[in-house]
Scaffold this motif. Structure first.
Motif, PDB file in Angstrom:
ATOM      1  N   ALA B 110      93.536  74.376  -5.712  1.00 29.98           N
ATOM      2  CA  ALA B 110      94.382  75.625  -5.650  1.00 29.98           C
ATOM      3  C   ALA B 110      95.107  75.351  -4.527  1.00 29.98           C
ATOM      4  O   ALA B 110      96.267  75.687  -4.425  1.00 29.98           O
ATOM      5  N   LEU B 111      94.752  75.574  -3.443  1.00 30.62           N
ATOM      6  CA  LEU B 111      95.675  75.026  -2.827  1.00 30.62           C
ATOM      7  C   LEU B 111      97.193  74.020  -2.413  1.00 30.62           C
ATOM      8  O   LEU B 111      97.920  74.306  -2.345  1.00 30.62           O
ATOM      9  N   ALA B 112      96.690  73.183  -3.274  1.00 29.88           N
ATOM     10  CA  ALA B 112      97.430  72.070  -3.812  1.00 29.88           C
ATOM     11  C   ALA B 112      98.751  72.152  -4.697  1.00 29.88           C
ATOM     12  O   ALA B 112     100.092  72.352  -4.416  1.00 29.88           O
ATOM     13  N   ILE B 113      98.047  73.193  -5.287  1.00 31.29           N
ATOM     14  CA  ILE B 113      99.018  74.047  -6.333  1.00 31.29           C
ATOM     15  C   ILE B 113     100.172  74.294  -5.155  1.00 31.29           C
ATOM     16  O   ILE B 113     101.152  74.909  -5.677  1.00 31.29           O
ATOM     17  N   ARG B 114      99.668  75.665  -4.509  1.00 31.33           N
ATOM     18  CA  ARG B 114     100.049  76.858  -3.880  1.00 31.33           C
ATOM     19  C   ARG B 114     101.182  75.684  -2.448  1.00 31.33           C
ATOM     20  O   ARG B 114     101.865  76.170  -2.558  1.00 31.33           O
ATOM     21  N   THR B 115     100.344  74.221  -2.135  1.00 30.84           N
ATOM     22  CA  THR B 115     101.174  73.613  -1.354  1.00 30.84           C
ATOM     23  C   THR B 115     102.319  73.545  -1.965  1.00 30.84           C
ATOM     24  O   THR B 115     103.351  72.680  -1.426  1.00 30.84           O
ATOM     25  N   MET B 116     101.997  72.546  -3.098  1.00 28.79           N
ATOM     26  CA  MET B 116     103.450  71.937  -3.500  1.00 28.79           C
ATOM     27  C   MET B 116     104.421  73.323  -3.789  1.00 28.79           C
ATOM     28  O   MET B 116     105.792  72.990  -4.121  1.00 28.79           O
ATOM     29  N   VAL B 117     104.256  74.566  -4.654  1.00 29.41           N
ATOM     30  CA  VAL B 117     104.750  75.852  -4.422  1.00 29.41           C
ATOM     31  C   VAL B 117     105.439  75.820  -2.972  1.00 29.41           C
ATOM     32  O   VAL B 117     106.552  75.924  -3.665  1.00 29.41           O
TER      33      VAL B 117
END
Lengths: 408, 408
Positions: B110-117
């Motif tokens: 979930a962190l990876a998705i948020r940091t991608m954004v």
């Protein structure tokens, strides 16, 4: 690309080649020296601002306007590379529901720190290893380690410490203002409950050691700190604490404990929280006015309204802060007692820190100047500004690595 | 600023003003129409790539080289605005230790998705409300909703669903390949264990409803899907599933269940996972070669070595994929049975999806062309490409909001 003013730096460093330690150093010289060092504050409460709508860490703010104390332009001006950015949790009820809510908020705060870094990869870099600081400094970026103030959000599930470790956590303190499931606080009005660490707190110490997280005894009761020193396999840190010899406040440590800390390899990082530095005069009118402000907070008033009101109160009843000199008394005392290998800086920025003439990170070079004037060397300053904190982090990760090796 | 080619779009839309639904539509026309719609795939397994060292979502990759199927350049070319980016968790042991490890990995995903954004605010925008999709589309950015495939990482702690909700989760499916603590999977070789949802699974449904998370019945056993439809207060989604009438596979649903889903307001999103679309010929040599590859994976070989080996195997023993026509058979069948208000697209990109002539998102306009050729209108396409999924999301959040209102 984001860079320090290298020209000014090299000119000033040139001037410094013949500096005698006893002669007074100019603030420009002190700033230049500070810029050449890895400079870390071990307790930045700035992440609380990251979740304030509209707050942009890349823009310059002023304490007088929004009470913030750290942003990138001011870090640059004050020669602060970075530090340990805290996941701070106010303490709620010691119940399953309280723990769960706090766990979520703490995870979101960790997310906010990580997204701050990922949103500005030219400005910030996230650090997990001790050696990262130097690399990041070399790339002219700001250093972001993650720490935890109050382990309350872990509830009774110690395994969550590893969750946060995986998010990048490398420093953690068990308690804040009040006793909790992990042990006694230095400031709980009800006194001690565990006589130091609780059994769960002892587990927390072991788990932090296993993972390679530095244990932070700030806010902990003296008995809790002693338990932490005794039980921890690696030196602990007091990320933002003062000298009890200068002001007898529970948030400060006495010389005996300071020596015990240093003998075990630990570090005290000097706190600039005025109320813990000296007895400040009471101001009942100001207190009363702040009660009104708190009422507005509870009623959910808009931030702009609250800030306006707060500025108004501060104008009518100015806050009395400790002096910079008193801050330095705490600092120099600790240095006298345990030496420059065991003292550092953790001023509680954005968490209540700040003294007269140093209400944000812009004026940090005053500390450097003062220490140089006192005869501390550039090498001492390197230890104080970052080397000591990085040493205990290295020791924590070395120990964790040794366990993994032993297992094989 | 990141923009679509608006010139091409407006010219082509101009040409389309007099388009008859029965005449064949050119792929350029179909692409232009698709670009004018909100286009969402409800099951993107792409987040798995975000944690692969060196993978840059902003750069163009090719399936033939690294087997990835989604990145920004290809999304642009294939007119895909975004979708539900999955926190997928492979299932480990149903034990405290297994749950904890998976919880952490899922939070990091979930962190990876948020940091991608957060790393590319000009390219992506994170969405939590149904209405966000339109706003993000208007700003010419890609739409990122977060979903969860397999609720296994929640362990037995339903409160963690709210943790993920706070991270932005808006769709969640209880199971994956195997039965777990929440209920029965459609593909567990041991058969059913709970005869649908487990008691904890029933709690999960109620909690998802309370929070406003869309329940996803893909991978769930038919009985589990029926339980979900029966218990959920809002319509459920099958985020990537096919038609059993076309190919009798447990991962597909029969017409009776499809009708039940639609009658309850739910949506099926058509899956392009070849093995679930038709019986593919066995290739024992290829299987044997892949066993060798799996051995290398287990030995911890480098990614570049594994990719090279995989390409070698695929060259010597080419994979047989289902045809695009068979994919459309599933699609058109579902449309025939329940109509365009209950069918959408979830092709399982980066999770095993892909059929001949559509092995990545570049060729998505083929679907649009085919549906237009079949006589479906632009308005139907708007429903299929995003409207239906956004409707069930709206219903989920409306219900959650109604509970909050009722509470007051």
């Amino acid at each position: 690309m984001y860079k320090f003013n290298k020209k000014v730096l090299s000119i000033t460093l040139g001037l410094l080649c013949c500096h005698s330690a006893t002669a007074a150093v100019s603030i420009e010289e002190a700033t230049a020296i500070q810029r050449s060092l890895i400079t870390l504050d071990t307790h930045l409460d700035t992440p609380a601002n990251l979740v304030v709508p509209g707050f942009n860490i890349l823009e310059r703010h002023s304490y007088g306007h929004d009470y913030s104390q750290v942003d990138v332009p001011r870090m640059q001006e004050g020669a602060l590379d970075g530090g340990f950015w805290a996941v701070y949790s106010p303490q709620g009820e010691l119940t399953k529901g309280g723990y769960e809510q706090s766990r979520d908020t703490a995870l979101l705060r960790a997310l906010a720190i990580r997204t701050m870094v990922s949103a500005s990869p030219q400005v910030f870099e996230f650090a997990t290893e001790s050696a990262d600081a130097e690399k990041i400094k070399k790339n002219s970026k700001h250093i972001v380690y993650m720490s935890m103030e109050n382990a309350y959000p872990l509830g009774t599930d110690i395994s969550l410490l590893e969750t946060f470790y995986k998010f990048g956590l490398r420093m953690a303190g068990p308690v804040h203002f009040k006793n909790n499931q992990f042990g006694d606080s230095s400031t709980d009005p009800s006194g001690t409950q565990w006589d130091g660490l609780s059994p769960l707190g002892e587990e927390l110490v072991a788990e932090a050691n296993r993972l390679g997280i530095v244990l932070d005894g700030s806010h902990a009761h003296d008995e809790t700190v002693k338990d932490m020193i005794r039980l921890s396999k690696t030196p602990i840190i007091l990320s933002h604490t003062g000298s009890k010899a200068i002001y007898d406040h529970p948030r400060n440590v006495d010389d005996a404990l300071l020596k015990q800390l240093a003998e075990s390899g630990g570090v005290i990082q000097m706190n600039a929280y005025s109320e813990y530095l000296e007895k400040l005069p009471d101001d009942p009118e100001r207190k009363e006015a702040y009660k009104g402000l708190m009422k507005l907070v509870k009623e959910g008033s808009e931030r702009s309204v609250l800030l306006e009101k707060r500025r108004e109160i501060d104008h009518e009843h100015p806050a009395v802060k400790a002096s910079f000199e008193v801050y330095m008394e705490h600092f120099l005392h600790a240095l006298n007692v345990v030496g420059p290998k065991h003292v550092g800086i953790g001023a509680d920025w954005d968490g209540g820190g700040g003294v007269d003439d140093m209400m944000d990170v812009v004026n940090l070079p005053k500390i450097t100047k003062r220490l140089l004037d006192e005869g501390y060397s550039k090498s001492d300053l390197a230890d104080i500004w970052g080397g000591n904190a990085l040493r205990v982090l290295q020791q924590a990760s070395d120990y964790a690595a040794s366990l993994k090796t032993a297992k094989k």
